[in-house]
Motif scaffolding. Structure first.
Motif, PDB file in Angstrom:
ATOM      1  N   ARG A  17      40.452  44.658  10.443  1.00 17.90           N
ATOM      2  CA  ARG A  17      39.019  44.741  10.195  1.00 17.90           C
ATOM      3  C   ARG A  17      38.580  43.572   9.311  1.00 17.90           C
ATOM      4  NH1 ARG A  17      37.211  50.082   7.358  1.00 17.90           N
ATOM      5  NH2 ARG A  17      38.303  50.922   9.189  1.00 17.90           N
ATOM      6  N   ARG A  18      37.994  42.591   9.931  1.00 14.23           N
ATOM      7  CA  ARG A  18      37.453  41.448   9.201  1.00 14.23           C
ATOM      8  C   ARG A  18      36.050  41.765   8.694  1.00 14.23           C
ATOM      9  NH1 ARG A  18      40.081  36.640  10.118  1.00 14.23           N
ATOM     10  NH2 ARG A  18      38.147  35.474   9.765  1.00 14.23           N
ATOM     11  N   GLN A  19      35.547  40.908   7.837  1.00 21.24           N
ATOM     12  CA  GLN A  19      34.201  41.132   7.306  1.00 21.24           C
ATOM     13  C   GLN A  19      33.145  41.059   8.404  1.00 21.24           C
ATOM     14  OE1 GLN A  19      33.598  38.315   4.159  1.00 21.24           O
ATOM     15  NE2 GLN A  19      35.020  39.334   2.750  1.00 21.24           N
ATOM     16  N   SER A  20      33.436  40.296   9.432  1.00 22.95           N
ATOM     17  CA  SER A  20      32.474  40.160  10.519  1.00 22.95           C
ATOM     18  C   SER A  20      32.629  41.222  11.592  1.00 22.95           C
ATOM     19  CB  SER A  20      32.641  38.782  11.170  1.00 22.95           C
ATOM     20  OG  SER A  20      33.970  38.621  11.666  1.00 22.95           O
ATOM     21  N   ALA A  21      33.535  42.199  11.392  1.00 26.82           N
ATOM     22  CA  ALA A  21      33.803  43.185  12.441  1.00 26.82           C
ATOM     23  C   ALA A  21      32.555  43.990  12.785  1.00 26.82           C
ATOM     24  CB  ALA A  21      34.930  44.119  12.007  1.00 26.82           C
ATOM     25  N   GLY A  22      31.819  44.466  11.777  1.00 28.44           N
ATOM     26  CA  GLY A  22      30.627  45.260  12.047  1.00 28.44           C
ATOM     27  C   GLY A  22      29.576  44.465  12.810  1.00 28.44           C
ATOM     28  N   THR A  23      29.397  43.206  12.410  1.00 25.87           N
ATOM     29  CA  THR A  23      28.408  42.370  13.099  1.00 25.87           C
ATOM     30  C   THR A  23      28.795  42.150  14.555  1.00 25.87           C
ATOM     31  OG1 THR A  23      27.960  41.248  11.001  1.00 25.87           O
ATOM     32  CG2 THR A  23      27.216  40.164  13.025  1.00 25.87           C
ATOM     33  N   LEU A  24      30.058  41.873  14.798  1.00 31.92           N
ATOM     34  CA  LEU A  24      30.501  41.636  16.164  1.00 31.92           C
ATOM     35  C   LEU A  24      30.385  42.887  17.026  1.00 31.92           C
ATOM     36  CD1 LEU A  24      33.665  39.425  15.526  1.00 31.92           C
ATOM     37  CD2 LEU A  24      31.427  38.708  16.358  1.00 31.92           C
ATOM     38  N   LEU A  25      30.694  44.040  16.438  1.00 33.24           N
ATOM     39  CA  LEU A  25      30.546  45.284  17.194  1.00 33.24           C
ATOM     40  C   LEU A  25      29.082  45.540  17.536  1.00 33.24           C
ATOM     41  CD1 LEU A  25      33.067  47.699  15.431  1.00 33.24           C
ATOM     42  CD2 LEU A  25      33.240  46.726  17.716  1.00 33.24           C
ATOM     43  N   ALA A  26      28.199  45.285  16.591  1.00 34.61           N
ATOM     44  CA  ALA A  26      26.768  45.485  16.854  1.00 34.61           C
ATOM     45  C   ALA A  26      26.277  44.534  17.942  1.00 34.61           C
ATOM     46  CB  ALA A  26      25.975  45.277  15.562  1.00 34.61           C
ATOM     47  N   LEU A  27      26.716  43.292  17.912  1.00 35.95           N
ATOM     48  CA  LEU A  27      26.325  42.344  18.951  1.00 35.95           C
ATOM     49  C   LEU A  27      26.835  42.767  20.319  1.00 35.95           C
ATOM     50  CD1 LEU A  27      26.812  38.883  17.191  1.00 35.95           C
ATOM     51  CD2 LEU A  27      24.670  39.914  17.950  1.00 35.95           C
ATOM     52  N   ASN A  28      28.085  43.219  20.380  1.00 36.95           N
ATOM     53  CA  ASN A  28      28.628  43.660  21.663  1.00 36.95           C
ATOM     54  C   ASN A  28      27.904  44.892  22.190  1.00 36.95           C
ATOM     55  OD1 ASN A  28      31.304  42.191  22.649  1.00 36.95           O
ATOM     56  ND2 ASN A  28      31.352  42.210  20.418  1.00 36.95           N
ATOM     57  N   ALA A  29      27.517  45.780  21.261  1.00 37.60           N
ATOM     58  CA  ALA A  29      26.794  46.977  21.702  1.00 37.60           C
ATOM     59  C   ALA A  29      25.392  46.616  22.199  1.00 37.60           C
ATOM     60  CB  ALA A  29      26.707  47.976  20.555  1.00 37.60           C
ATOM     61  N   SER A  30      24.717  45.719  21.499  1.00 38.44           N
ATOM     62  CA  SER A  30      23.361  45.353  21.916  1.00 38.44           C
ATOM     63  C   SER A  30      23.372  44.508  23.179  1.00 38.44           C
ATOM     64  CB  SER A  30      22.660  44.595  20.784  1.00 38.44           C
ATOM     65  OG  SER A  30      23.384  43.429  20.456  1.00 38.44           O
ATOM     66  N   LEU A  31      24.446  43.753  23.383  1.00 36.82           N
ATOM     67  CA  LEU A  31      24.560  42.906  24.575  1.00 36.82           C
ATOM     68  C   LEU A  31      25.556  43.494  25.569  1.00 36.82           C
ATOM     69  CD1 LEU A  31      24.648  39.401  22.833  1.00 36.82           C
ATOM     70  CD2 LEU A  31      22.676  40.564  23.832  1.00 36.82           C
ATOM     71  N   CYS A  32      25.547  44.816  25.644  1.00 39.66           N
ATOM     72  CA  CYS A  32      26.502  45.490  26.533  1.00 39.66           C
ATOM     73  C   CYS A  32      26.380  45.036  27.986  1.00 39.66           C
ATOM     74  CB  CYS A  32      26.323  47.001  26.428  1.00 39.66           C
ATOM     75  SG  CYS A  32      27.486  47.947  27.439  1.00 39.66           S
ATOM     76  N   PRO A  33      25.183  44.898  28.546  1.00 41.65           N
ATOM     77  CA  PRO A  33      25.103  44.395  29.930  1.00 41.65           C
ATOM     78  C   PRO A  33      25.715  43.011  30.096  1.00 41.65           C
ATOM     79  CG  PRO A  33      23.029  45.392  29.274  1.00 41.65           C
ATOM     80  CD  PRO A  33      23.850  45.293  28.041  1.00 41.65           C
ATOM     81  N   LEU A  34      25.506  42.150  29.094  1.00 33.73           N
ATOM     82  CA  LEU A  34      26.096  40.812  29.166  1.00 33.73           C
ATOM     83  C   LEU A  34      27.615  40.892  29.090  1.00 33.73           C
ATOM     84  CD1 LEU A  34      25.764  37.750  29.258  1.00 33.73           C
ATOM     85  CD2 LEU A  34      25.533  37.787  26.757  1.00 33.73           C
ATOM     86  N   LEU A  35      28.126  41.779  28.253  1.00 31.40           N
ATOM     87  CA  LEU A  35      29.578  41.956  28.148  1.00 31.40           C
ATOM     88  C   LEU A  35      30.164  42.430  29.467  1.00 31.40           C
ATOM     89  CD1 LEU A  35      32.183  42.077  26.477  1.00 31.40           C
ATOM     90  CD2 LEU A  35      31.525  44.378  25.746  1.00 31.40           C
ATOM     91  N   LEU A  36      29.507  43.408  30.098  1.00 33.38           N
ATOM     92  CA  LEU A  36      29.983  43.884  31.405  1.00 33.38           C
ATOM     93  C   LEU A  36      29.893  42.775  32.454  1.00 33.38           C
ATOM     94  CD1 LEU A  36      28.475  47.492  31.569  1.00 33.38           C
ATOM     95  CD2 LEU A  36      30.862  46.843  31.199  1.00 33.38           C
ATOM     96  N   ALA A  37      28.880  41.930  32.347  1.00 37.18           N
ATOM     97  CA  ALA A  37      28.764  40.815  33.289  1.00 37.18           C
ATOM     98  C   ALA A  37      29.911  39.817  33.110  1.00 37.18           C
ATOM     99  CB  ALA A  37      27.422  40.115  33.100  1.00 37.18           C
TER     100      ALA A  37
END
Length: 1112
Positions: free
Chosen positions: A507-527
């Motif tokens: 768990r890095r300090q940026s872990a929460g930010t990266l998880l939030a970005l992946n959740a908000s950009l979920c369609p892009l991640l699936l793409a």
């Protein structure tokens, strides 16, 4: 290391931010890290915009209708050709003016870091900095011509009139025109001026200057589609493709910078592999030009010919008599019974396969039928007998019944009655091949097609039916492969995302930010996941963080070398005791399989230990669970792990047992017994030597030449077989005699024993002081050192693993100062007899001549009084007993009186007593052994100087026998201390026979240890010294059947981590041993995966050549 260890250290960060803008722009270096004159940047800008200038002139002349499009294209191309030729001429001129010896265009790893002293805008240093030039003359000509052609066709591609016709808007056309020329300028600069390092790097070195061609190639692909649209009849689909590609053309710099587009070599190999697998029904290959390393025997050839004849006869008969009578409805036609048979076969094969593993249904549930709590190999085999029967039935159904059922299905298909087209021919050719190449996959594909036809019933799916069965099977196979990759990549994605937060050490300090970005950009991640699956490209987690990119498509093997060609999901991890092997399926077909085996590091680091502990937990949960489990306990609690246990296999392996010899080697009672055991073992070996000499089974007395280079596996095995009979094993040693004087301390003379010793031999062969001294003597041939197993990687150094205090001091010139002092005077009692002056031996028994020893063995320069004083130590009773046992072996049915005469021959006894006692004195063992360190030195062959050592070492055969006798006696000491004393001479004799037949007793660092492992010697014993603990240790390897746990790894997770490894090391040059992406990850097994990569990026301690196995 904590989770917030820097992804790149400060030095690498600066290096990366200098290299990445250069990659984006195609080569210009605007960020240097030091002050440079303005003309350096101006020159680069001018060269970068030169293609745009020429293209703009041509476009302007065309818009003013002064030139036609074709003429404007030629003008632009000729101008660019001239400019490119000028740049190359300047580069060549600068190289000659600089007067350097360096080859033109040779790669320089420090070119990004060196500071250049510029004198003027056209000085040789400035020109070489901006345009380094090409390495080959062919590249100069080819790249110059391509630069002109690219500029000409690029101008034609982005003419404003053409863009206006495509989009119908002047504004849009202008935007596309400007941005398109940026793309063209980037490609031209990379081609002709200075090639940037690409993020999509497949080869570690660009030997043939292929990288500059990568970006122009993709532009030519876009231009080819546009030319096809221009010169063909109006096709709406082609015009739409041209419009889309013109827009995508603007994003080519982004795709190049992100490394999504593969380099030429990877693109070619990937395309050929996709065509082979899906177009022709083949298998991914283990090399670029795959060839089998095994030959078909008579049995295999007869089997394959029989199958071919039966298949051809079946297909011909069914197609001739039943093909034309096939109904359009699958439900009522003659193909229906075969379709139902295929469904039944698929269900049976799938069910029988599922019950073979520890888990079922994709590794989610524990298999209740799999043996649990296995205590021994025999118990496991008994409990697993039913599964063996099920596996045999499945093999028969899959490899004998299913292929002929599928042939019947294809032979009666109505598609064969249609007009023969290219697609129909390719589809059926692939279908008939894949049912043999991969019967299981072909069966699944046919079942899917059958189910679709049953679902349609009497309804006609016009577009689907018109494709033909062959093309349908091709599309279904491609769809199944891509879906399999998608779900594997999705699982890998979820593992990275979830563990980046749930695992505290990840768990890095940026872990929460990266998880939030992946959740908000979920369609892009699936793409991104979907695109990587469609391209069959690895899903690249940047620095193994939840930042996902599409890696460039590459062959399934992930590496350009010949080893590692992997079908998806074909990575396996084997675990036995504290050892792990990485097994990769290279090729697979009907009746054969090609694998590569890699051994992972044995010196376990902390990261390795953490992941190894998790591997053990995963296997224990699968194979060592209680007999009965509740419903909630039947789930796989480690489902998210990259490793899914498959099975426990009974394999013949070496079990490694290590013991501390405290209380054994330092016991005075044992050491006193060692002298008597040595003489008995030496007598036994001397008499056995005579027997072998009489039968012609003696081994060579000369050591082979030193290894000057790496030998192939076959040559090493052949040399071992030819030079080393199984009855006799050469014992290698380091002799310190009058010429090889050493300090008596064993701490500096030998490599220390450690818990990290390699099961199959040492890491590099250690070079002791005796060996260094011997090699330094003039006229001495190099002593042969232990060679590692074939496939392992060695690094050797003269003074590696050697204390500096162990090196001999330099002697003053002209002074023969040294020890021991040699008395050159005459001594009336001490002399060394020559063979001609020895008295004649008068044997009382005629058969004694068989047990006579070489004359030179009687010439020891020792006082007769010393031999007479030690004569009571000679074991006369043991000599007569051994002579009585060896006598019949020489003479066959020897009468009892003859055996008695042999035993009573005093001359024969005196001969063997003299030789044995001379060896005892020469080894410094005339008094009882009192020091464990002295015993260890003798065992290792580092014999301190004695007055008889020169004589002993001059006869290599006798020296080998004496050293082996001492090692046998120490093994006797070890066994008697553990199991009790020998009760009779018969037991001692049989024990020595067992040592000679089934044991290798020596050192881990000797070549004989390696050869014994390769020859599968049942037992190996070695004596070692642990310097850290100050203890002596014994190590025993026992070859026996043991249970080896094997698990299946997520192939897409492995490919993704390897893609990131390739990017980090080849582009970002992030070779920090403590970098974040190599730290332990219990779920992804990140450290083990990095180790298993092909060198030079990975570091397995052993990697086998492709191993071919028949599977029928």
């Amino acid at each position: 290391m904590g989770p917030d260890v820097p992804l790149l250290n400060e030095y690498k960060q600066e290096f990366f931010w200098k290299r990445f803008p250069q990659t984006v722009l195609g080569g210009p270096r605007f960020k240097l890290g030091y002050c440079a004159p303005p003309y350096v940047y101006v020159n680069q800008v001018v060269l970068f915009l030169t293609p745009w200038l020429f293209g703009g002139i041509a476009t302007l002349l065309c818009q003013l209708q002064l030139l036609q499009e074709l003429h404007a294209t030629v003008l632009s191309g000729m101008l660019m050709f001239g400019a490119a030729a000028g740049v190359q001429a300047l580069a060549l001129y600068a190289a000659r003016r600089s007067g350097t010896v360096e080859r033109l265009g040779a790669p320089n790893i420090l070119v990004d870091e060196e500071e250049v002293e510029f004198t003027n805008c056209v000085s040789p240093e400035t020109v070489r900095f901006i345009a380094p030039g090409k390495r080959f003359g062919l590249s100069v000509v080819l790249h110059t011509v391509l630069a002109g052609v690219l500029c000409g066709f690029g101008t034609w591609y982005v003419f404003l009139g053409r863009l206006t016709a495509l989009y119908g808007s002047i504004g849009v056309s202008l935007v596309v025109f400007v941005l398109s020329w940026v793309t063209l300028c980037i490609a031209e600069y990379s081609l002709i001026v200075n090639t940037a390092t690409e993020t999509a790097t497949f080869q570690a070195q660009d030997t043939y200057e292929i990288t500059p061609l990568t970006r122009p190639l993709y532009i030519f692909i876009f231009i080819a589609v546009d030319l096809a649209d221009r010169f063909s009849d109006p096709v709406p689909e082609l015009q739409l493709a041209s419009q889309v590609l013109h827009v995508l053309f603007l994003f080519l710099p982004l795709l190049w910078a992100l490394g999504i587009l593969p380099p030429l070599d990877a693109l070619l190999l990937w395309g050929m592999e996709q065509a082979l697998v899906f177009g022709l029904g083949g298998s991914p290959m283990s090399s670029n030009l795959s060839s089998f390393g095994w030959k078909l025997g008579c049995r295999e050839m007869l089997l394959y010919l029989s199958l071919l004849l039966v298949a051809m006869a079946e297909a011909g008969v069914l197609h001739h008599f039943l093909g034309s009578a096939q109904s359009h409805s699958l439900v009522s036609g003659l193909q229906a019974p075969v379709s139902y048979l295929l469904l039944i076969l698929f269900c049976l094969c799938w069910g029988l396969r599922e019950i073979q593993g520890a888990y079922v249904l994709g590794g989610v549930f524990l298999n209740p039928l799999y043996p649990k709590g296995m205590s021994s190999v025999q118990t496991f085999k008994q409990r697993n007998r039913g599964l063996y029967v099920a596996a045999a039935i499945r093999r028969v159904l899959l490899y004998l019944v299913s292929p002929f059922a599928m042939i019947a299905f294809l032979s009666m298909d109505k598609s064969l009655q249609m007009l023969h087209t290219a697609s129909l021919s390719v589809g059926f050719t692939r279908a008939f091949r894949v049912l043999w190449q991969s019967s299981e996959d072909a069966l699944l594909q046919m079942v899917v097609v059958v189910l679709m036809r049953f679902a349609a019933g009497n309804n006609m799916l016009l577009w689907w039916d018109n494709l033909g069965t062959g093309v349908q099977l091709l599309l279904v196979g491609l769809l199944i492969d891509r879906l399999t990759q998608f779900f594997a990549k999705l699982k890998f994605t979820l593992t990275v995302l979830v563990t980046s937060w749930t695992e505290k050490k990840q768990r890095r300090q940026s872990a929460g930010t990266l998880l939030a970005l992946n959740a908000s950009l979920c369609p892009l991640l699936l793409a991104v996941v979907t695109l990587s699956a469609l391209l069959s490209a690895p899903l690249l987690p940047l620095f193994t963080l939840p930042i996902f990119l599409v890696g460039f498509p590459r062959p399934q093997r992930s590496w350009p070398g010949p080893v590692g060609s992997l079908a998806p999901g074909s990575h396996f991890l084997g675990r036995f005791q504290d050892r792990m092997v990485w097994i990769m399926i290279l090729e697979r077909g009907y009746g054969y399989c090609t694998v590569n085996i890699k051994g992972l590091e044995l010196q376990e680091t902390s990261c390795h230990t953490v992941e190894a502990r998790r591997v053990d937990e995963v296997f224990e949960a699968a194979f060592e669970r209680p007999e009965r489990l509740g419903f909630t306990q039947g789930f796989n609690l480690h489902w998210g792990n990259a490793l899914t246990p498959c099975a426990a296999l009974a394999v013949r392996v070496y079990s490694d047992a290590r013991n501390v010899l405290s209380g054994i080697i330092d016991s005075h009672d044992n050491l006193r017994k060692l002298q008597d055991d040595f003489l008995k073992a030496l007598v036994w070996l001397l008499l056995r030597y005579c027997v072998q000499k009489h039968k012609g089974f003696l081994w060579s007395s000369e050591e082979g030449p030193g290894v000057g280079g790496r030998k192939s596996q076959s040559s090493q095995l052949a040399q071992t077989t030819c030079n080393q009979p199984p009855e006799a094993v050469m014992v290698e040693s380091n002799v310190s005699s009058l010429r090889f004087r050493q300090d008596s301390s064993s701490l500096t003379s030998f490599g220390d024993w450690s818990d990290e010793d390699d099961l199959f031999g040492p890491q590099p062969a250690r070079r002791t002081v005796a060996l260094v001294t011997a090699e330094a003597q003039p006229g001495n041939s190099a002593m042969q050192t232990g060679a590692s197993l074939p496939g392992s990687v060695e690094m050797d150094s003269l003074f590696e693993n050697m204390a500096l205090s162990a090196l001999q001091p330099l002697q003053p010139l002209g002074l023969g100062i040294g020890m021991p002092v040699v008395d050159k005077g005459c001594n009336p009692e001490v002399f060394r007899e020559t063979p001609g002056s020895l008295p004649q031996l008068n044997f009382s028994c005629p058969q004694s001549e068989v047990f006579n020893l070489p004359t030179g063995w009687r010439t020891a320069p020792l006082l007769p009084s010393r031999l007479l004083q030690l004569k009571p130590l000679f074991p006369e009773d043991w000599f007569r007993f051994t002579l009585g046992r060896f006598g019949p072996a020489v003479q066959g049915e020897t009468p009892e009186d003859m055996t008695k005469a042999l035993k009573e021959d005093e001359a024969l006894k005196e001969l063997h007593a003299q030789v044995a006692l001379s060896c005892l004195i020469s080894l410094g063992a005339e008094s009882a052994f009192t020091s464990p360190s002295y015993v260890y030195r003798l065992y290792c062959g580092d014999v301190p100087w004695t007055e008889g050592l020169d004589w002993l070492s001059s006869s290599k055969e006798l020296y080998q026998l004496a050293l082996r006798a001492f090692r046998f006696s120490f093994k006797l000491l070890f066994d008697q201390a553990s199991l009790g004393p020998m009760e009779s001479a018969e037991e001692l004799f049989s024990t020595l026979e067992e040592y000679e037949r089934d044991w290798y007793i020596g050192l881990v660092t000797e070549k004989g240890w390696h050869d014994s492992v390769l020859q599968e010697k049942p037992f190996l014993f070695s004596l070692g010294h642990d310097l850290a603990m100050g203890t002596y240790t014994g190590r025993v390897l026992s070859l026996q059947e043991q249970l080896v746990h094997v698990g299946h790894l997520n192939g897409e997770g492995v490919r993704g981590q390897w893609a990131n490894l390739s990017w980090e090391l080849l582009y970002a040059t992030n070779d920090d041993e403590e970098r974040y992406s190599i730290q332990a990850h219990p779920f992804m097994l990140r450290n083990l995966t990095v180790q298993a990569a092909d060198p030079p990026l990975g570091y397995p301690i052993y990697s086998s050549a492709p191993l071919h196995f028949p599977c029928l």
